[in-house]
Design a protein around this motif. Structure first.
Motif, PDB file in Angstrom:
ATOM      1  N   THR A 198       0.856  -1.181   0.000  1.00 45.76           N
ATOM      2  CA  THR A 198       0.000   0.000   0.000  1.00 45.76           C
ATOM      3  C   THR A 198       0.896   1.236   0.000  1.00 45.76           C
ATOM      4  O   THR A 198       2.104   1.149   0.253  1.00 45.76           O
ATOM      5  CB  THR A 198      -0.897   0.029   1.250  1.00 45.76           C
ATOM      6  N   PHE A 199       0.282   2.382  -0.254  1.00 44.75           N
ATOM      7  CA  PHE A 199       1.046   3.629  -0.259  1.00 44.75           C
ATOM      8  C   PHE A 199       1.752   3.819   1.078  1.00 44.75           C
ATOM      9  O   PHE A 199       2.942   4.131   1.119  1.00 44.75           O
ATOM     10  CB  PHE A 199       0.114   4.812  -0.545  1.00 44.75           C
ATOM     11  N   ARG A 200       1.027   3.618   2.174  1.00 43.75           N
ATOM     12  CA  ARG A 200       1.594   3.835   3.514  1.00 43.75           C
ATOM     13  C   ARG A 200       2.740   2.864   3.800  1.00 43.75           C
ATOM     14  O   ARG A 200       3.778   3.253   4.321  1.00 43.75           O
ATOM     15  CB  ARG A 200       0.485   3.685   4.567  1.00 43.75           C
ATOM     16  N   GLY A 244      -2.157  -3.172  -3.865  1.00 45.70           N
ATOM     17  CA  GLY A 244      -1.002  -2.325  -3.614  1.00 45.70           C
ATOM     18  C   GLY A 244      -0.139  -2.151  -4.852  1.00 45.70           C
ATOM     19  O   GLY A 244      -0.447  -2.658  -5.930  1.00 45.70           O
ATOM     20  N   TYR A 245       0.951  -1.442  -4.647  1.00 45.86           N
ATOM     21  CA  TYR A 245       1.904  -1.207  -5.729  1.00 45.86           C
ATOM     22  C   TYR A 245       2.831  -2.405  -5.853  1.00 45.86           C
ATOM     23  O   TYR A 245       3.172  -3.047  -4.863  1.00 45.86           O
ATOM     24  CB  TYR A 245       2.724   0.061  -5.458  1.00 45.86           C
ATOM     25  N   ARG A 246       3.222  -2.689  -7.066  1.00 45.64           N
ATOM     26  CA  ARG A 246       4.122  -3.811  -7.331  1.00 45.64           C
ATOM     27  C   ARG A 246       4.930  -3.493  -8.583  1.00 45.64           C
ATOM     28  O   ARG A 246       4.565  -2.613  -9.366  1.00 45.64           O
ATOM     29  CB  ARG A 246       3.347  -5.101  -7.520  1.00 45.64           C
ATOM     30  N   LEU A 247       5.997  -4.230  -8.767  1.00 52.58           N
ATOM     31  CA  LEU A 247       6.785  -4.083  -9.985  1.00 52.58           C
ATOM     32  C   LEU A 247       6.069  -4.765 -11.137  1.00 52.58           C
ATOM     33  O   LEU A 247       5.451  -5.821 -10.955  1.00 52.58           O
ATOM     34  CB  LEU A 247       8.166  -4.725  -9.809  1.00 52.58           C
ATOM     35  N   THR A 248       6.166  -4.183 -12.297  1.00 54.95           N
ATOM     36  CA  THR A 248       5.690  -4.832 -13.509  1.00 54.95           C
ATOM     37  C   THR A 248       6.741  -5.870 -13.915  1.00 54.95           C
ATOM     38  O   THR A 248       7.860  -5.875 -13.352  1.00 54.95           O
ATOM     39  CB  THR A 248       5.538  -3.819 -14.648  1.00 54.95           C
ATOM     40  N   PRO A 249       6.459  -6.729 -14.873  1.00 61.88           N
ATOM     41  CA  PRO A 249       7.509  -7.641 -15.353  1.00 61.88           C
ATOM     42  C   PRO A 249       8.761  -6.879 -15.819  1.00 61.88           C
ATOM     43  O   PRO A 249       9.885  -7.306 -15.548  1.00 61.88           O
ATOM     44  CB  PRO A 249       6.832  -8.387 -16.497  1.00 61.88           C
TER      45      PRO A 249
END
Length: 104
Positions: free
Chosen positions: A34-36, A69-74
């Motif tokens: 998440t952002f936090r 939440g945020y994650r890396l793309t491939p």
């Protein structure tokens, strides 16, 4: 300037932005944040700066948001894997520098 050199320059310009690398490293474990949580993982970043970095990394298709939440793309995962190789190089380089040996 060649297209390849221009691409390298653009990537480095993005990665040189304050906290950009920290965001990528924080997401490297593959777990969405998440952002936090991401703000806590990066440490010392203001919400405004983190929001700007996330927008830039999303625009570059290196980071995405998947609802949890945020994650890396491939593509972001590939970049972080390659940057991980730099860690090993940096460690060996640092140990071989004359100033590093003189301090030891």
């Amino acid at each position: 300037m060649s297209k390849d050199q221009e691409a390298v320059n653009q990537l480095f310009e993005l990665l040189e932005s304050r906290y950009a690398m920290r965001v990528l490293w924080a997401l490297a474990d593959g777990h969405p944040q998440t952002f936090r949580l991401l703000q806590d993982s990066v440490g010392g970043v203001t919400p405004n700066t983190l929001n700007t970095r996330i927008k830039e990394l999303r625009a570059a298709h290196l980071v995405d948001h998947n609802g949890t939440g945020y994650r890396l793309t491939p593509q972001g995962t590939d970049l972080v894997r390659r940057l991980g190789e730099v860690r090993g190089f940096a460690s060996r380089w640092h140990q071989r520098r004359p100033t590093a040996r003189a301090r030891a």
